[in-house]
Motif scaffolding. Structure first.
Motif, PDB file in Angstrom:
ATOM      1  N   GLY A  59       0.816  -1.207   0.000  1.00 41.00           N
ATOM      2  CA  GLY A  59       0.000   0.000   0.000  1.00 41.00           C
ATOM      3  C   GLY A  59       0.844   1.249   0.000  1.00 41.00           C
ATOM      4  N   GLY A  60       0.510   2.198  -0.873  1.00 40.09           N
ATOM      5  CA  GLY A  60       1.111   3.522  -0.843  1.00 40.09           C
ATOM      6  C   GLY A  60       0.176   4.491  -0.155  1.00 40.09           C
ATOM      7  N   TRP A  61       0.536   5.771  -0.167  1.00 39.89           N
ATOM      8  CA  TRP A  61      -0.284   6.784   0.507  1.00 39.89           C
ATOM      9  C   TRP A  61      -1.730   6.700   0.046  1.00 39.89           C
ATOM     10  CZ3 TRP A  61      -2.528  11.265  -1.830  1.00 39.89           C
ATOM     11  CH2 TRP A  61      -3.165  12.128  -0.919  1.00 39.89           C
ATOM     12  N   ALA A  62      -1.954   6.730  -1.265  1.00 44.37           N
ATOM     13  CA  ALA A  62      -3.316   6.619  -1.796  1.00 44.37           C
ATOM     14  C   ALA A  62      -3.319   5.791  -3.071  1.00 44.37           C
ATOM     15  CB  ALA A  62      -3.916   7.990  -2.040  1.00 44.37           C
ATOM     16  N   HIS A  63      -2.389   4.840  -3.165  1.00 43.18           N
ATOM     17  CA  HIS A  63      -2.416   3.894  -4.276  1.00 43.18           C
ATOM     18  C   HIS A  63      -2.063   2.507  -3.749  1.00 43.18           C
ATOM     19  CE1 HIS A  63       1.914   4.763  -4.178  1.00 43.18           C
ATOM     20  NE2 HIS A  63       2.134   3.755  -5.000  1.00 43.18           N
ATOM     21  N   THR A  64      -2.300   1.506  -4.575  1.00 41.24           N
ATOM     22  CA  THR A  64      -2.133   0.122  -4.161  1.00 41.24           C
ATOM     23  C   THR A  64      -1.372  -0.626  -5.245  1.00 41.24           C
ATOM     24  OG1 THR A  64      -4.288   0.324  -3.069  1.00 41.24           O
ATOM     25  CG2 THR A  64      -3.363  -1.879  -3.237  1.00 41.24           C
ATOM     26  N   ILE A  65      -0.584  -1.614  -4.814  1.00 38.60           N
ATOM     27  CA  ILE A  65       0.275  -2.369  -5.718  1.00 38.60           C
ATOM     28  C   ILE A  65       0.042  -3.858  -5.495  1.00 38.60           C
ATOM     29  CG2 ILE A  65       2.639  -2.662  -6.562  1.00 38.60           C
ATOM     30  CD1 ILE A  65       3.374  -0.165  -4.893  1.00 38.60           C
ATOM     31  N   ASN A  73       2.706 -14.400 -11.973  1.00 38.49           N
ATOM     32  CA  ASN A  73       3.455 -14.489 -13.226  1.00 38.49           C
ATOM     33  C   ASN A  73       4.560 -13.437 -13.340  1.00 38.49           C
ATOM     34  OD1 ASN A  73       2.136 -12.106 -13.833  1.00 38.49           O
ATOM     35  ND2 ASN A  73       0.836 -12.971 -15.436  1.00 38.49           N
ATOM     36  N   GLY A  74       4.767 -12.655 -12.265  1.00 39.89           N
ATOM     37  CA  GLY A  74       5.861 -11.680 -12.243  1.00 39.89           C
ATOM     38  C   GLY A  74       5.509 -10.305 -12.758  1.00 39.89           C
ATOM     39  N   THR A  75       4.246 -10.076 -13.118  1.00 43.58           N
ATOM     40  CA  THR A  75       3.828  -8.743 -13.542  1.00 43.58           C
ATOM     41  C   THR A  75       3.305  -7.953 -12.340  1.00 43.58           C
ATOM     42  OG1 THR A  75       1.591  -9.521 -14.084  1.00 43.58           O
ATOM     43  CG2 THR A  75       3.228  -9.523 -15.862  1.00 43.58           C
ATOM     44  N   ILE A  76       3.345  -6.618 -12.464  1.00 38.47           N
ATOM     45  CA  ILE A  76       2.906  -5.742 -11.382  1.00 38.47           C
ATOM     46  C   ILE A  76       1.701  -4.935 -11.834  1.00 38.47           C
ATOM     47  CG2 ILE A  76       3.539  -3.791  -9.911  1.00 38.47           C
ATOM     48  CD1 ILE A  76       6.386  -4.789  -9.941  1.00 38.47           C
ATOM     49  N   TRP A  77       0.716  -4.832 -10.964  1.00 39.96           N
ATOM     50  CA  TRP A  77      -0.530  -4.131 -11.232  1.00 39.96           C
ATOM     51  C   TRP A  77      -0.745  -3.066 -10.170  1.00 39.96           C
ATOM     52  CZ3 TRP A  77      -3.578  -5.636 -15.503  1.00 39.96           C
ATOM     53  CH2 TRP A  77      -3.056  -6.728 -16.213  1.00 39.96           C
ATOM     54  N   THR A  78      -1.208  -1.883 -10.592  1.00 39.86           N
ATOM     55  CA  THR A  78      -1.358  -0.763  -9.678  1.00 39.86           C
ATOM     56  C   THR A  78      -2.679  -0.044  -9.919  1.00 39.86           C
ATOM     57  OG1 THR A  78      -0.177   0.650 -11.244  1.00 39.86           O
ATOM     58  CG2 THR A  78       1.142  -0.352  -9.498  1.00 39.86           C
ATOM     59  N   ILE A 114       7.572  -6.351  -4.126  1.00 40.56           N
ATOM     60  CA  ILE A 114       7.094  -4.975  -4.330  1.00 40.56           C
ATOM     61  C   ILE A 114       7.094  -4.238  -3.004  1.00 40.56           C
ATOM     62  CG2 ILE A 114       5.689  -5.353  -6.401  1.00 40.56           C
ATOM     63  CD1 ILE A 114       3.280  -5.769  -4.572  1.00 40.56           C
ATOM     64  N   ALA A 115       7.123  -2.878  -3.087  1.00 37.55           N
ATOM     65  CA  ALA A 115       7.016  -2.034  -1.891  1.00 37.55           C
ATOM     66  C   ALA A 115       6.507  -0.682  -2.325  1.00 37.55           C
ATOM     67  CB  ALA A 115       8.367  -1.911  -1.183  1.00 37.55           C
TER      68      ALA A 115
END
Length: 220
Positions: free
Chosen positions: A171-177, A182-187, A219-220
Motif C-alpha cells: 500500500g502507498g499513501w493513496a495507491h495500491t500495488i 506471473n511476475g507482472t505488477i498491477w497498480t 514490491i514495496a
C-alpha cells in the motif's frame, strides 16, 4: 521526544520477528504472537485502549496469535494465525473495516474476511491478500485506491474483481500495488506523480499493468 539522527535501541523489546511503521507510530510483532506499539495515539492507533501517545512500547490489548502486521496513516492492521484480520485506530473512511466510521482504540475484527495470508495499508485504506490469490480492500477511496471501479469509500472489505493469482500486495499513501504470480505488477489509485507506472498521470480506479516490468519477485 528528542529527535535522533543516529539509531537508538527501542527500550524493553526483545524477541521481535517483524516491524512496521505508520504515519507517526511504530509497530512490533514478538515471537510469542503479541503486538507492541509506540508513538502518536490520537486516534487509538496504538491499540492499548487509550488515546495517550507513548514514547516506550505498550502491548496491544487482547491480541495474540498474530503472524503479520501493517501500519496505515493512523490505523494499524494485524493478521492472526487463523486467517482473520484485526484493526484499530482512525476509522474516518472505514479503514477499520467493521462497517462503521467509529475510531477504535482496541482491536476489532474486520467484517467477513477469512483466509487471509498477507495484509498491507495505505494512509486511509487497507488491503488483504487471501490464500486463493484474490485481493480485498476497504477504507478511503477518493482516488480509486480500492481498485473496484468507483471512488466511493467502503466500510467493509470489497474484492478487487479484476485481479486473480496475486502473490504479494503493498500500500502507498493513496495507491495500491499487487504482484501477480506471473511476475507482472498491477497498480491503481493516485497517479499525479506517475505513481502507478503506466506511463500516464491519470488516476485509476481499477488495476492497470505497470509498463515494461516482468519477472518481478517483490514490491514495496
Amino acid at each position: 521526544t528528542i529527535n535522533r539522527s543516529i539509531p537508538v535501541q527501542v527500550s524493553g523489546l526483545t524477541g521481535i520477528t517483524a516491524i512496521a511503521g505508520g504515519g507517526f507510530h511504530s509497530i512490533a510483532l514478538k515471537d510469542d504472537g503479541t503486538v507492541w506499539t509506540l508513538g502518536y495515539n490520537s486516534s487509538g492507533q496504538l491499540g492499548d485502549g487509550t488515546t495517550i501517545s507513548r514514547s516506550t512500547p505498550v502491548q496491544v490489548s487482547g491480541l495474540a496469535g498474530i503472524t503479520a502486521i501493517a501500519g496505515g496513516g493512523e490505523h494499524t492492521i494485524a493478521l492472526k494465525d487463523n486467517g482473520t484480520v484485526w484493526t484499530w485506530g482512525n476509522n474516518s473512511f472505514g479503514q477499520i473495516g467493521d462497517g462503521t466510521t467509529v475510531n477504535r482504540s482496541t482491536p476489532i475484527q474486520v467484517t467477513g474476511l477469512t483466509g487471509v495470508t498477507v495484509v498491507a495499508a495505505g494512509a486511509g485504506h487497507a488491503v488483504a491478500l487471501k490464500s486463493d490469490g484474490t485481493v480485498w480492500t476497504w477504507g478511503h477511496n477518493e482516488f480509486g485506491q480500492l481498485g473496484v471501479g468507483t471512488t466511493i469509500d467502503s466500510l467493509t472489505p470489497v474484492q478487487v474483481s479484476a485481479l486473480t493469482g496475486v502473490a504479494a500486495i503493498a500500500g502507498g499513501w493513496a495507491h495500491t500495488i499487487a504482484l501477480n504470480e506471473n511476475g507482472t505488477i498491477w497498480t491503481w489509485g493516485f497517479n499525479t506523480y506517475g505513481d502507478l507506472g503506466d506511463g500516464t498521470t491519470t488516476q485509476r480506479s481499477t488495476p492497470v499493468q505497470m509498463s515494461d516490468l516482468t519477472g518481478m519477485v517483490a514490491i514495496a
